[in-house]
Design an enzyme around this catalytic site. Structure first.
Site, PDB file in Angstrom:
ATOM      1  N   HIS A  35      13.072  -1.255   1.700  1.00 37.92           N
ATOM      2  CA  HIS A  35      13.183  -1.994   0.441  1.00 37.92           C
ATOM      3  C   HIS A  35      12.242  -1.401  -0.608  1.00 37.92           C
ATOM      4  O   HIS A  35      11.027  -1.610  -0.568  1.00 37.92           O
ATOM      5  CB  HIS A  35      12.850  -3.464   0.692  1.00 37.92           C
ATOM      6  CG  HIS A  35      13.044  -4.350  -0.493  1.00 37.92           C
ATOM      7  ND1 HIS A  35      12.955  -5.722  -0.424  1.00 37.92           N
ATOM      8  CD2 HIS A  35      13.324  -4.076  -1.801  1.00 37.92           C
ATOM      9  CE1 HIS A  35      13.160  -6.241  -1.619  1.00 37.92           C
ATOM     10  NE2 HIS A  35      13.379  -5.258  -2.470  1.00 37.92           N
ATOM     11  N   THR A  51      14.905  -2.351  -7.078  1.00 40.81           N
ATOM     12  CA  THR A  51      16.174  -1.620  -6.937  1.00 40.81           C
ATOM     13  C   THR A  51      17.322  -2.569  -6.560  1.00 40.81           C
ATOM     14  O   THR A  51      18.386  -2.115  -6.136  1.00 40.81           O
ATOM     15  CB  THR A  51      16.059  -0.536  -5.855  1.00 40.81           C
ATOM     16  OG1 THR A  51      15.689  -1.149  -4.608  1.00 40.81           O
ATOM     17  CG2 THR A  51      15.036   0.513  -6.232  1.00 40.81           C
ATOM     18  N   GLY A 111      16.922  -4.747  -4.168  1.00 42.29           N
ATOM     19  CA  GLY A 111      16.783  -4.913  -2.732  1.00 42.29           C
ATOM     20  C   GLY A 111      16.734  -6.358  -2.276  1.00 42.29           C
ATOM     21  O   GLY A 111      17.191  -6.678  -1.181  1.00 42.29           O
ATOM     22  N   HIS A 122       6.535  -3.870   1.486  1.00 42.55           N
ATOM     23  CA  HIS A 122       7.347  -2.767   0.951  1.00 42.55           C
ATOM     24  C   HIS A 122       6.976  -1.437   1.622  1.00 42.55           C
ATOM     25  O   HIS A 122       6.657  -0.439   0.964  1.00 42.55           O
ATOM     26  CB  HIS A 122       7.185  -2.655  -0.571  1.00 42.55           C
ATOM     27  CG  HIS A 122       7.915  -3.717  -1.330  1.00 42.55           C
ATOM     28  ND1 HIS A 122       9.274  -3.714  -1.484  1.00 42.55           N
ATOM     29  CD2 HIS A 122       7.457  -4.828  -1.968  1.00 42.55           C
ATOM     30  CE1 HIS A 122       9.646  -4.763  -2.204  1.00 42.55           C
ATOM     31  NE2 HIS A 122       8.552  -5.467  -2.501  1.00 42.55           N
ATOM     32  N   SER A 158      11.830  -2.358 -15.210  1.00 45.75           N
ATOM     33  CA  SER A 158      11.850  -3.598 -14.446  1.00 45.75           C
ATOM     34  C   SER A 158      10.528  -3.807 -13.710  1.00 45.75           C
ATOM     35  O   SER A 158      10.014  -4.930 -13.647  1.00 45.75           O
ATOM     36  CB  SER A 158      13.010  -3.567 -13.438  1.00 45.75           C
ATOM     37  OG  SER A 158      13.065  -4.779 -12.712  1.00 45.75           O
ATOM     38  N   HIS A 189       7.731  -6.787 -14.211  1.00 52.34           N
ATOM     39  CA  HIS A 189       7.288  -7.549 -13.047  1.00 52.34           C
ATOM     40  C   HIS A 189       5.763  -7.557 -12.953  1.00 52.34           C
ATOM     41  O   HIS A 189       5.143  -8.601 -12.689  1.00 52.34           O
ATOM     42  CB  HIS A 189       7.905  -6.952 -11.785  1.00 52.34           C
ATOM     43  CG  HIS A 189       7.864  -7.857 -10.596  1.00 52.34           C
ATOM     44  ND1 HIS A 189       8.442  -9.100 -10.588  1.00 52.34           N
ATOM     45  CD2 HIS A 189       7.308  -7.697  -9.364  1.00 52.34           C
ATOM     46  CE1 HIS A 189       8.258  -9.675  -9.409  1.00 52.34           C
ATOM     47  NE2 HIS A 189       7.560  -8.849  -8.645  1.00 52.34           N
ATOM     48  N   ARG A 199      16.387  -7.875 -16.853  1.00 51.39           N
ATOM     49  CA  ARG A 199      15.172  -7.833 -17.670  1.00 51.39           C
ATOM     50  C   ARG A 199      14.977  -6.443 -18.265  1.00 51.39           C
ATOM     51  O   ARG A 199      14.512  -6.296 -19.395  1.00 51.39           O
ATOM     52  CB  ARG A 199      13.967  -8.234 -16.827  1.00 51.39           C
ATOM     53  CG  ARG A 199      13.915  -9.710 -16.480  1.00 51.39           C
ATOM     54  CD  ARG A 199      12.581 -10.059 -15.835  1.00 51.39           C
ATOM     55  NE  ARG A 199      12.463 -11.502 -15.628  1.00 51.39           N
ATOM     56  CZ  ARG A 199      12.809 -12.109 -14.509  1.00 51.39           C
ATOM     57  NH1 ARG A 199      13.302 -11.403 -13.504  1.00 51.39           N
ATOM     58  NH2 ARG A 199      12.673 -13.412 -14.380  1.00 51.39           N
TER      59      ARG A 199
END
Length: 430
Positions: free
Chosen positions: A112, A116, A118, A170, A213, A217, A343
């Site tokens: 992940h 993306t 995920g 991750h 993105s 975040h 976003r």
């Protein structure tokens, strides 16, 4: 004179006409019934027998079948958009079929990569696949129990929403390949140490959209600072991997500040997370010069991506669903949805900023170009293979139908002859 001649000629002509009419109905060749209609002139020239007519019908059917197949092939080709391949791939690299044994020891491992898509894809894996034994998801909990059919408590899926972050938050390719086998053994029984088959999958995204993105975040307070970044048995030192901010997080960071941090892990994140970092000394940037390091990282990421069982692209949700289903022979319950408004898409940037982001992610740009070409070639190959399989299936169905008709024809002709003979015998008796 003429009147006497006409009176003399008329009776014989009438008698001859009467004999012809009587002969038509009492002829030995067709007793009591009218003869069958003569075959058309074309059939008469070719013989006109049942065998000849059957051959003509088969030939006509074969010609019609060929024309129909040509039309189907043309329609199938027109349905697929023309794809100009940029990279050459062998047939084995395009044809991805996995004999996934969910009852055995096969495991899907989801790598992940941040931002993306995920999270959405991960939820599809645990909630949207049609399974003999669906994953058990409790309300209010992120993780689901994805056990194998037949009461086995072993899991067939290694992902955030099934096993959690068992190899770290991750975890990348370097971490997963060294951690997953041991992590699966820890979850299993002591006597259940059968060798497993691990099928790695991931999702990729357009580098600029993914970068924006991630910035949004992080701007909202995300840090991922608990990630382990394990490589060659250890995590990087603070000197090898310094942070871009002071304090608990980087909330409120501007895009310019985000781009100005040279050791920001958002830069070329997709290449770094797919490459074998041990090839370049992990996070030790003094291990080799930068240009050589970048070349090795990019090539390693391409090779690992190509050899994965499956990867999808965020920008092609339906194609991603189709290829996953074809690869693993698993079906999703509901179709994937393409969200074009995100976003990242709402961020208004100029061409100079876009160019700057592409420069910071120049390795990801090259990887995505490679991945997109491979992805679309795989999709086109699978569609062509599917059309060919359907054509062969229809051809076989038509062949069976012709054979069925051929077997029925002699029985129908025999029944017709029997009825005709019975009718003729009745007429003769009358």
């Amino acid at each position: 004179m003429d009147e006497r001649f006409n009176r003399w000629l008329l009776p014989p002509l009438l008698a001859l006409l009467f004999l012809l009419i009587v002969y038509q109905y009492v002829s030995p060749a067709c007793p009591g019934a009218a003869c069958a209609r003569r075959p058309p002139a074309s059939a008469a020239r070719r013989g006109g027998g049942p065998a000849e007519r059957e051959e003509e019908e088969e030939a006509a059917a074969g010609t019609a079948e060929e024309e129909e197949e040509e039309e189907e092939a043309a329609e199938a080709a027109a349905a697929l958009p023309r794809l100009v391949a940029k990279f050459p791939f062998a047939r084995g690299e395009l044809c991805r079929r996995v004999r996934f044994d969910m009852r055995g020891r096969d495991v899907i491992v989801f790598l992940h990569i941040q931002k993306t898509g995920g999270t959405t894809f991960g939820r599809h894996l645990v909630r949207n696949i049609r399974l003999e034994q669906p994953c058990y998801c409790r309300a209010g909990q992120k993780k689901c129990a994805c056990h194998r059919p037949g009461g086995d408590k072993d899991t067939w899926l290694f992902s955030r929403f099934s096993t959690g972050w068992s190899c770290g938050l991750h975890a990348d390719w370097t971490e997963l390949t060294s951690c997953v086998p041991a992590a699966m053994e820890r979850r299993g029984c002591a006597g259940n140490r059968t060798l497993r088959n691990f099928y790695y999958i991931t999702m990729l995204r357009d580098p600029v959209s993914r970068y924006l993105s991630e910035w949004k975040h992080v701007q909202r307070g995300a840090t991922w600072k608990t990630s382990l970044h394990m490589c060659d048995g250890r995590s990087p030192t603070p000197d090898e991997l310094p942070t871009c901010y002071e304090g608990d997080d980087w909330s409120g960071v501007s895009l310019q500040e985000f781009m100005d941090c040279s050791y920001n892990l958002a830069n070329n994140r997709q290449v770094r997370m797919l490459a074998d970092l041990s090839l370049v000394g992990c996070y030790n940037l003094t291990f080799m010069n930068e240009s050589e390091r970048n070349m090795i990282l990019l090539q390693s990421a391409k090779n690992n991506l190509k050899n994965m069982a499956f990867f999808g692209l965020t920008e092609f949700q339906r194609k991603t669903q189709y290829l996953f289903e074809r690869t693993f022979n698993l079906k999703f319950i509901s179709p994937f949805t393409q969200f074009n408004v995100t976003r990242a898409s709402n961020v208004d940037i100029g061409e100079d900023v876009r160019q700057r982001i592409e420069e910071l992610n120049f390795l990801d740009v090259q990887l995505y170009e490679y991945a997109k070409d491979l992805f679309l070639q795989r999709f086109q190959y699978s569609k062509q293979e599917e059309h060919q399989k359907n054509r062969l299936k229809r051809r076989e169905e038509r062949r069976l139908l012709r054979e069925q008709r051929a077997h029925q024809s002699p029985r129908e002709e025999a029944a017709e002859v029997a009825v005709t003979e019975d009718y003729n015998s009745q007429v003769a008796r009358w």
